[in-house]
Write a protein that holds these residues in place. Structure first.
Motif, PDB file in Angstrom:
ATOM      1  N   GLU A  85      -5.014  -7.327 -20.843  1.00  0.00           N
ATOM      2  CA  GLU A  85      -5.727  -8.420 -20.186  1.00  0.00           C
ATOM      3  C   GLU A  85      -4.866  -9.137 -19.147  1.00  0.00           C
ATOM      4  O   GLU A  85      -5.380  -9.847 -18.286  1.00  0.00           O
ATOM      5  N   ARG A  86      -3.550  -8.960 -19.225  1.00  0.00           N
ATOM      6  CA  ARG A  86      -2.645  -9.594 -18.270  1.00  0.00           C
ATOM      7  C   ARG A  86      -2.248  -8.663 -17.127  1.00  0.00           C
ATOM      8  O   ARG A  86      -1.558  -9.080 -16.203  1.00  0.00           O
ATOM      9  N   LEU A  87      -2.672  -7.410 -17.184  1.00  0.00           N
ATOM     10  CA  LEU A  87      -2.229  -6.410 -16.221  1.00  0.00           C
ATOM     11  C   LEU A  87      -3.281  -6.179 -15.151  1.00  0.00           C
ATOM     12  O   LEU A  87      -4.469  -6.019 -15.438  1.00  0.00           O
ATOM     13  N   GLN A  88      -2.836  -6.150 -13.896  1.00  0.00           N
ATOM     14  CA  GLN A  88      -3.731  -5.868 -12.784  1.00  0.00           C
ATOM     15  C   GLN A  88      -3.034  -4.929 -11.814  1.00  0.00           C
ATOM     16  O   GLN A  88      -1.839  -5.070 -11.537  1.00  0.00           O
ATOM     17  N   PHE A  89      -3.780  -3.965 -11.292  1.00  0.00           N
ATOM     18  CA  PHE A  89      -3.254  -3.059 -10.276  1.00  0.00           C
ATOM     19  C   PHE A  89      -3.793  -3.460  -8.908  1.00  0.00           C
ATOM     20  O   PHE A  89      -4.952  -3.866  -8.778  1.00  0.00           O
ATOM     21  N   LEU A  90      -2.948  -3.334  -7.909  1.00  0.00           N
ATOM     22  CA  LEU A  90      -3.349  -3.574  -6.530  1.00  0.00           C
ATOM     23  C   LEU A  90      -3.171  -2.271  -5.765  1.00  0.00           C
ATOM     24  O   LEU A  90      -2.054  -1.768  -5.622  1.00  0.00           O
ATOM     25  N   ASN A  91      -4.276  -1.726  -5.321  1.00  0.00           N
ATOM     26  CA  ASN A  91      -4.271  -0.423  -4.656  1.00  0.00           C
ATOM     27  C   ASN A  91      -3.662  -0.550  -3.262  1.00  0.00           C
ATOM     28  O   ASN A  91      -4.341  -0.887  -2.293  1.00  0.00           O
ATOM     29  N   HIS A  92      -2.350  -0.287  -3.197  1.00  0.00           N
ATOM     30  CA  HIS A  92      -1.659  -0.345  -1.912  1.00  0.00           C
ATOM     31  C   HIS A  92      -0.464   0.600  -1.965  1.00  0.00           C
ATOM     32  O   HIS A  92       0.326   0.536  -2.906  1.00  0.00           O
ATOM     33  N   PRO A  93      -0.313   1.493  -0.985  1.00  0.00           N
ATOM     34  CA  PRO A  93       0.846   2.387  -0.977  1.00  0.00           C
ATOM     35  C   PRO A  93       2.119   1.622  -0.629  1.00  0.00           C
ATOM     36  O   PRO A  93       2.082   0.631   0.114  1.00  0.00           O
ATOM     37  N   THR A  94       3.237   2.078  -1.163  1.00  0.00           N
ATOM     38  CA  THR A  94       4.522   1.465  -0.840  1.00  0.00           C
ATOM     39  C   THR A  94       5.532   2.556  -0.514  1.00  0.00           C
ATOM     40  O   THR A  94       5.406   3.694  -0.967  1.00  0.00           O
ATOM     41  N   ASN A  95       6.543   2.181   0.248  1.00  0.00           N
ATOM     42  CA  ASN A  95       7.627   3.104   0.573  1.00  0.00           C
ATOM     43  C   ASN A  95       8.773   2.996  -0.411  1.00  0.00           C
ATOM     44  O   ASN A  95       9.476   3.970  -0.661  1.00  0.00           O
ATOM     45  N   ASP A  96       8.980   1.810  -0.948  1.00  0.00           N
ATOM     46  CA  ASP A  96      10.106   1.572  -1.844  1.00  0.00           C
ATOM     47  C   ASP A  96       9.714   0.477  -2.834  1.00  0.00           C
ATOM     48  O   ASP A  96       8.658  -0.152  -2.707  1.00  0.00           O
ATOM     49  N   VAL A  97      10.586   0.219  -3.807  1.00  0.00           N
ATOM     50  CA  VAL A  97      10.205  -0.636  -4.936  1.00  0.00           C
ATOM     51  C   VAL A  97      10.559  -2.109  -4.771  1.00  0.00           C
ATOM     52  O   VAL A  97      10.172  -2.927  -5.601  1.00  0.00           O
ATOM     53  N   TRP A  98      11.265  -2.493  -3.723  1.00  0.00           N
ATOM     54  CA  TRP A  98      11.875  -3.817  -3.688  1.00  0.00           C
ATOM     55  C   TRP A  98      10.898  -4.880  -3.193  1.00  0.00           C
ATOM     56  O   TRP A  98      11.015  -5.431  -2.102  1.00  0.00           O
ATOM     57  N   ALA A  99       9.923  -5.196  -4.065  1.00  0.00           N
ATOM     58  CA  ALA A  99       8.842  -6.126  -3.720  1.00  0.00           C
ATOM     59  C   ALA A  99       9.359  -7.513  -3.358  1.00  0.00           C
ATOM     60  O   ALA A  99       8.714  -8.231  -2.581  1.00  0.00           O
ATOM     61  N   ARG A 100      10.491  -7.916  -3.902  1.00  0.00           N
ATOM     62  CA  ARG A 100      11.065  -9.224  -3.563  1.00  0.00           C
ATOM     63  C   ARG A 100      11.176  -9.413  -2.051  1.00  0.00           C
ATOM     64  O   ARG A 100      10.980 -10.533  -1.549  1.00  0.00           O
ATOM     65  N   ASP A 101      11.430  -8.335  -1.332  1.00  0.00           N
ATOM     66  CA  ASP A 101      11.765  -8.461   0.080  1.00  0.00           C
ATOM     67  C   ASP A 101      10.579  -8.301   1.019  1.00  0.00           C
ATOM     68  O   ASP A 101      10.695  -8.613   2.211  1.00  0.00           O
ATOM     69  N   TYR A 102       9.430  -7.813   0.504  1.00  0.00           N
ATOM     70  CA  TYR A 102       8.273  -7.696   1.401  1.00  0.00           C
ATOM     71  C   TYR A 102       7.020  -8.382   0.878  1.00  0.00           C
ATOM     72  O   TYR A 102       6.027  -8.489   1.591  1.00  0.00           O
TER      73      TYR A 102
END
Length: 346
Positions: A80-97
């Motif tokens: 119930e706390r998990l959600q997916f956002l359908n978006h492609p990414t190049n790398d994992v460092w979400a902090r920076d983008y």
């Protein structure tokens, strides 16, 4: 608080959710891809025990990731706390983008979407990551303002009460901003955040980002900084000693000083002759816990005890994350908090 009444909350304030991207490119992980996915599943399960989690990934990956998370958490309660956002990414460092979420009384949150160029175009492609900020802001239902400057989330650190820490080696680097001046960014951060900047010259050696602040100096309360510290024979010793002198000498207009505490650096580690920027300072503060990087060395226990002292009332959860640093980042680099719309200074 900026002139429009918006404020960028500190990380320890309440989150609506945490946002991460999932590792999808095996070639980036030096033969440790399976281990990194397992680590990310453990990390995600630990976040879900504390708050909602949004995962950026293509729809085609969601079933596999859900299965891996179920195995890591050993329960379905997190669903119930998990959600997916359908978006492609190049790398994992979400902090920076990922966007930076500002809040204001009785108004929709505002997401600031800065540009992203993979730390000075060091790693290509990065176009999907550069577009992720707008996708996240839209999914959050925020107002959004796109800005032309390149400001990675790991490059700036706030105490939520008027201060921002950053490094000249990142923001003033010509690979992001040719001919940029400190005064340019001081004006920007005052306008957009209502924050005053404390500048440090550089960051850790071996850091592909050119010296992100979240690798070595972190606020843990208003006007209180937890700074990494290393013995004289450590490769980071000179940079950290310079940072210490600057922070200790800083004075506010009211005559007050920063409260400064210290976090040990792990022993130096190398991979194929390359220094890894291992650090305990790249921790992430969840609503109910602090996810703390550990590396199996003597500094681990000391670092955990210091974090317990700084964050009473939160679980301190050690995460063995050396494999993440093979690609240059850690727990904080993987995560970005979305402040609760009614976040309070807790």
């Amino acid at each position: 608080m900026n002139e429009h009444g918006y404020r960028w909350p500190a990380e320890w304030e309440e989150h609506q959710c945490t946002i991460i991207s999932w590792p999808l490119r095996p070639e980036l992980w030096s033969g440790r891809y399976a281990e990194v996915r397992t680590l990310c599943s453990r990390l995600a399960a630990d976040i879900l025990a504390s708050e909602a989690l949004w995962i950026l990934c293509p729809n085609s990956e969601q079933q596999r990731i859900s299965h891996e998370l179920r195995q890591a958490a050993q329960t379905d309660q997190f669903q119930e706390r998990l959600q997916f956002l359908n978006h492609p990414t190049n790398d994992v460092w979400a902090r920076d983008y990922a966007p930076l979420r500002l809040i204001a009384e009785s108004r929709l949150p505002l997401s600031l979407d800065f540009r992203f160029n993979a730390w000075g175009t060091k790693f290509e492609p990065y176009d999907d990551d550069d577009r992720a900020g707008l996708a996240i802001a839209s999914a959050l239902g925020d107002q959004c303002r796109s800005l032309p400057q390149i400001v990675e989330g790991g490059a700036i650190e706030t105490d939520g009460a008027g201060l921002l820490l950053s490094t000249e080696s990142v923001l003033l680097n010509e690979n992001r901003h040719p001919a940029a001046r400190r005064s340019d960014f001081e004006a920007l951060f005052d306008l957009e955040f209502g924050l005053n900047v404390i500048w440090l010259p550089c960051g850790l050696p071996g850091d592909d980002t050119d010296g992100h602040i979240d690798m070595f100096a972190r606020f843990t309360a208003p006007r209180r900084v937890l700074l990494a510290q290393a013995p004289q024979d450590h490769p980071a010793a000179a940079a950290l000693e310079l940072a210490r002198k600057i922070l200790e000498s800083h004075r506010f207009t009211d005559g007050g000083a920063l409260e400064l505490d210290f976090l040990p650096m792990p022993a130096p580690a190398f991979e194929n002759g390359r220094l890894l920027p291992l650090t305990h300072a790249n921790f992430y503060i969840c609503n109910e816990s602090v996810l703390a990087p550990v590396f199996g060395g003597k500094s681990d226990e000391v670092a955990l005890q210091i974090l317990e002292r700084h964050f009473p009332g939160r679980r301190i959860t050690p995460i063995a994350c050396r494999d993440l640093f093979l690609e240059g980042g850690g727990i904080h680099c993987l995560t970005m908090q979305a402040a609760a719309a009614t976040s309070s200074r807790c």
